[in-house]
Design a protein around this motif. Sequence first.
Motif, mmCIF file in Angstrom:
data_model
loop_
_atom_site.group_PDB
_atom_site.id
_atom_site.type_symbol
_atom_site.label_atom_id
_atom_site.label_comp_id
_atom_site.label_asym_id
_atom_site.label_seq_id
_atom_site.Cartn_x
_atom_site.Cartn_y
_atom_site.Cartn_z
ATOM 1 N N LEU A 189 0.824 -1.208 0.000
ATOM 2 C CA LEU A 189 0.000 0.000 0.000
ATOM 3 C C LEU A 189 0.858 1.258 0.000
ATOM 4 C CD1 LEU A 189 -2.952 -0.802 2.459
ATOM 5 C CD2 LEU A 189 -2.734 -1.297 0.021
ATOM 6 N N ARG A 190 1.928 1.256 0.762
ATOM 7 C CA ARG A 190 2.802 2.434 0.811
ATOM 8 C C ARG A 190 3.430 2.714 -0.557
ATOM 9 N NH1 ARG A 190 4.619 0.147 5.759
ATOM 10 N NH2 ARG A 190 6.618 -0.433 4.797
ATOM 11 N N ILE A 191 3.834 1.663 -1.235
ATOM 12 C CA ILE A 191 4.428 1.833 -2.564
ATOM 13 C C ILE A 191 3.386 2.384 -3.539
ATOM 14 C CG2 ILE A 191 5.369 0.575 -4.561
ATOM 15 C CD1 ILE A 191 6.756 -1.266 -2.463
ATOM 16 N N VAL A 219 -9.353 -11.129 2.617
ATOM 17 C CA VAL A 219 -8.011 -11.261 2.056
ATOM 18 C C VAL A 219 -7.221 -9.964 2.224
ATOM 19 C CG1 VAL A 219 -8.454 -13.105 0.400
ATOM 20 C CG2 VAL A 219 -8.997 -10.754 -0.226
ATOM 21 N N LEU A 220 -5.897 -10.108 2.177
ATOM 22 C CA LEU A 220 -4.993 -8.970 2.314
ATOM 23 C C LEU A 220 -4.891 -8.260 0.971
ATOM 24 C CD1 LEU A 220 -2.197 -10.694 4.438
ATOM 25 C CD2 LEU A 220 -3.992 -9.148 5.246
ATOM 26 N N CYS A 221 -5.907 -7.458 0.687
ATOM 27 C CA CYS A 221 -5.994 -6.809 -0.616
ATOM 28 C C CYS A 221 -6.459 -5.372 -0.431
ATOM 29 C CB CYS A 221 -6.972 -7.552 -1.522
ATOM 30 S SG CYS A 221 -8.704 -7.294 -1.050
ATOM 31 N N ALA A 222 -6.421 -4.616 -1.517
ATOM 32 C CA ALA A 222 -6.959 -3.258 -1.489
ATOM 33 C C ALA A 222 -7.286 -2.818 -2.909
ATOM 34 C CB ALA A 222 -5.959 -2.286 -0.869
ATOM 35 N N ILE A 237 -8.826 2.592 -9.678
ATOM 36 C CA ILE A 237 -7.709 2.736 -10.615
ATOM 37 C C ILE A 237 -6.615 1.716 -10.337
ATOM 38 C CG2 ILE A 237 -8.096 5.155 -11.215
ATOM 39 C CD1 ILE A 237 -5.920 5.905 -9.167
ATOM 40 N N ILE A 238 -6.587 1.153 -9.119
ATOM 41 C CA ILE A 238 -5.613 0.116 -8.776
ATOM 42 C C ILE A 238 -6.324 -0.994 -8.014
ATOM 43 C CG2 ILE A 238 -3.636 -0.478 -7.295
ATOM 44 C CD1 ILE A 238 -2.364 2.125 -7.889
ATOM 45 N N GLY A 239 -5.968 -2.225 -8.343
ATOM 46 C CA GLY A 239 -6.330 -3.374 -7.536
ATOM 47 C C GLY A 239 -5.056 -4.120 -7.183
ATOM 48 N N GLY A 240 -4.906 -4.476 -5.921
ATOM 49 C CA GLY A 240 -3.673 -5.154 -5.524
ATOM 50 C C GLY A 240 -3.883 -6.044 -4.321
ATOM 51 N N SER A 241 -2.874 -6.857 -4.030
ATOM 52 C CA SER A 241 -2.981 -7.753 -2.877
ATOM 53 C C SER A 241 -1.632 -8.356 -2.560
ATOM 54 C CB SER A 241 -3.977 -8.894 -3.156
ATOM 55 O OG SER A 241 -3.421 -9.836 -4.060
ATOM 56 N N GLN A 242 -1.551 -8.938 -1.352
ATOM 57 C CA GLN A 242 -0.480 -9.875 -1.066
ATOM 58 C C GLN A 242 -0.911 -11.207 -1.664
ATOM 59 O OE1 GLN A 242 0.986 -9.834 2.937
ATOM 60 N NE2 GLN A 242 2.144 -11.733 2.718
ATOM 61 N N ARG A 243 0.007 -11.914 -2.295
ATOM 62 C CA ARG A 243 -0.331 -13.159 -2.986
ATOM 63 C C ARG A 243 -0.164 -14.356 -2.048
ATOM 64 N NH1 ARG A 243 -2.274 -9.452 -6.475
ATOM 65 N NH2 ARG A 243 -0.731 -8.657 -7.962
ATOM 66 N N ILE A 244 -0.901 -15.398 -2.312
ATOM 67 C CA ILE A 244 -0.740 -16.647 -1.550
ATOM 68 C C ILE A 244 0.670 -17.192 -1.795
ATOM 69 C CG2 ILE A 244 -1.443 -19.071 -1.439
ATOM 70 C CD1 ILE A 244 -4.312 -18.163 -1.972
ATOM 71 N N ASP A 245 1.384 -17.497 -0.704
ATOM 72 C CA ASP A 245 2.720 -18.073 -0.858
ATOM 73 C C ASP A 245 2.795 -19.512 -0.368
ATOM 74 O OD1 ASP A 245 3.343 -17.834 2.103
ATOM 75 O OD2 ASP A 245 3.088 -15.718 1.592
ATOM 76 N N ASP A 246 1.704 -20.049 0.168
ATOM 77 C CA ASP A 246 1.643 -21.435 0.661
ATOM 78 C C ASP A 246 1.191 -22.350 -0.477
ATOM 79 O OD1 ASP A 246 1.049 -23.852 1.794
ATOM 80 O OD2 ASP A 246 -0.126 -23.041 3.450
#
Length: 431
Positions: free
Chosen positions: A237-239, A341-344, A355-364
């Motif tokens: 989010l900061r980026i 989910v960890l998204c925004a 204008i933006i869709g993003g998230s942390q991706r599943i790493d498991d």
Amino acid sequence: MATKSVIRNVNQHVGETVTIGSWLNNKRSSGKIQFLQLRDGTGYIQGVVLKNEVSEDVWNKAKSLTQESSAYVTGVIREEPRSPSGYEMTVTDIEIIQITENYPITPKEHGIDFLMDHRHLWLRSSKQRAILVIRAEIIRAIQQFFDTNGFTLVDPPILTPTAAEGTTNLFHTKYFEEDAYLTQSGQLYMEAAAMALGRVYSFGPTFRAEKSKTRRHLIEFWMIEPEMAFVDHEENLRIQEQFVSHVVQSVLKNCRQELETIGRDISKLENIKAPFPRITYDEAIEFLHFQGFDIPWGEDFGAPHETAIAEKYDKPVFITHYPTGIKSFYMKPDPNRPEVVLCADLIAPEGYGEIIGGSQRIDDPELLEERFKEHNLPVEAYQWYLDIRKYGTVPHSGFGLGLERTVAWICGLDHVRETIPFPRMLYRLYP
């Protein structure tokens, strides 16, 4: 001999005689003076033709010029504070290239369908030119941000064997004997690239076969998709907010004249600086209920919902932690609350929507395999994507920014069709 110049650079030639290859944008006359509104793609300048100071041949050539006629115009550059550009040309000679007849787009009002049918000519208008200059500056600022912040540009494929977010809105084609699709996102491939290069971004065309006719949708559009290894949801989010702030401030710095040409309220852009406000999906639902919207928890937001939320703020606002069931299969659940989910989504102000869709991706890898089953995705088709988690998995995040929606917001446009040179929409494939 006159120096050849472009209008953008006439400030370097005050008092000198220059020749400019140009088109006639408009013309008016007052007795023994003709005022030629000239354009050359880099800007506009007024050429003043004085009957008593030019030959009869030059005077008659000026009289013969029609809208969009092309010519090499020679004259002396002088400062003129009353001119929008600050300069004028006192014309001394004209070499006609072509006299145009019956140019279709006249100074009168035209309907949008007529203008879109003549998009190849409409691009020449001052507003459309200004929009394309701003678009180019947005692209330059995007690349500058990533190139100077440790990201590597990577180009994902346009033809893909699988979908990133389901096959319902994909363009199907044959790849020799196999089925293939025009890409709807380069994200999955960018995740693989991030495991090789750390921080990467793509910048390319994407295609959505949605039969949508809203002012926010195009069939073919450009996406910027960064992916970052060892970056969690919060850093993501900061980026994003630093990135968007950089782009807006670059446009303000380098395209002020173009913003004024299109009538943009610049004060609304001057406040776009990080940090941006954040609300959770739960808080957004509560707010919408208070505003009289009948929307149950677990339903995605539409344009009216996003607009209502955005009206609370004078900056873009993040809506975070959406329900798992309405987001893509690759988004990581919140460890403390797996039903979200960890998204925004980043919602632009003034009713311009996401204008933006993003998230942390599943790493498991095990959780990702479960998601394949839940979404009925063939594991064999996505095996390569699963390998990213099997061999050296790390926390990673990313996002996608839609270029045309961003241009529409920064320019204050009513419809995304003016944000791209030749828009592809539900019922438009010409010109």
